[in-house]
Scaffold this active site. Structure first.
Site, PDB file in Angstrom:
ATOM      1  N   ASP A  68      40.998  40.408  35.280  1.00  0.00           N
ATOM      2  CA  ASP A  68      41.269  41.637  36.018  1.00  0.00           C
ATOM      3  C   ASP A  68      42.770  41.815  36.227  1.00  0.00           C
ATOM      4  OD1 ASP A  68      42.125  40.680  38.720  1.00  0.00           O
ATOM      5  OD2 ASP A  68      40.104  39.872  38.811  1.00  0.00           O
ATOM      6  N   VAL A  69      43.155  43.002  36.613  1.00  0.00           N
ATOM      7  CA  VAL A  69      44.571  43.368  36.646  1.00  0.00           C
ATOM      8  C   VAL A  69      45.379  42.475  37.579  1.00  0.00           C
ATOM      9  CG1 VAL A  69      44.280  45.100  38.471  1.00  0.00           C
ATOM     10  CG2 VAL A  69      46.140  45.366  36.797  1.00  0.00           C
TER      11      VAL A  69
END
Length: 255
Positions: free
Chosen positions: A123-124
């Site tokens: 995820d970011v």
């Protein structure tokens, strides 16, 4: 040509020994666009055409002369396979492109003619190791739960994570839609208001480590993937290198 006729052609080819044929998802995976699993999803979404007709048959076998399009793009299997290891920084998205204009992990690899894609997802807000390739078969192997390729993370969590809570993580945690497989957990150190912990999991569910830690009452504040199986690296943040032949064989399960 109707979809029905595609099925008839496939059944006919089974009676023609010696003719080249390959399952459609494997053909798409070999093109460097995506994994075989994602190829099946694209077929379900109606984004795959064979000879100009939308394909609804995931068991279709491609034969010489067939033209396969994915999302309007004519594809051909790649002949050169490329394998890169990158150390993703926080703030980069694990996609080939991003409609919001955020930086993607593809910006971390050299410019090549082959179409590459990331294997799995971070995820970011998570940093760490990620494989980028055009080998759909390898991507399928690494993301399929049956192969149990361990992924190791170092997480900083809030509060004092106890040995009892670590044992809960090791046995498996019930999340909203599934129970996690047994994990390996090692407490690294306790700070004043947080704990540094290493955890190895064998699945790749969305935000899994973060959700596991939340389930035992210790939200993650920082998360880094430090190893994929036995492959780890001292790559600087944002760094990239080619996987060596031994690492590639290891990932493919070649002894």
């Amino acid at each position: 040509m109707k979809v029905k006729s595609l099925k008839v052609q496939k059944e006919t080819r089974w009676r023609r020994p010696g003719r080249y044929q390959v399952r459609i998802n494997k053909y798409i995976g070999a093109s460097g666009i995506c994994s075989r699993r994602r190829a099946d999803q694209l077929i379900d979404e109606g984004k795959v055409k064979v000879n100009g007709q939308v394909l609804m048959e995931k068991g279709y076998d491609v034969r010489p002369g067939d033209e396969v399009q994915v999302d309007g793009t004519l594809i051909r299997p790649e002949t050169r396979k490329l394998y890169y290891l990158v150390n993703k920084p926080v703030g980069y998205v694990t996609t080939v492109s991003d409609p919001q204009g955020r930086p993607t992990v593809m910006e971390l690899v050299p410019d090549v003619e082959e179409r590459l894609f990331p294997v799995g997802r971070l995820d970011v807000n998570t940093s760490g190791l990620l494989i980028i390739t055009n080998d759909g078969d390898l991507a399928n192997r690494l993301t399929h739960p049956s192969h149990e390729m361990g992924k190791t993370y170092v997480a900083r969590v809030t509060g004092m994570l106890t040995m009892k809570e670590a044992k809960i993580l090791e046995r498996g945690v019930r999340l909203e839609e599934f129970t996690t497989s047994p994990a390996q957990v090692r407490l690294i150190r306790h700070d004043r208001n947080s704990t540094l912990v290493e955890i190895t999991i064998h699945e790749g569910k969305n935000r899994q480590v973060r959700r596991m830690m939340e389930a035992v009452g210790h939200p993650v504040t920082d998360l880094e993937r430090t190893a994929i199986g036995t492959i780890n690296s001292r790559l600087p943040v944002g760094g990239c290198r080619k996987l060596n032949p031994g690492e590639i064989d290891y990932l493919k399960g070649i002894k």
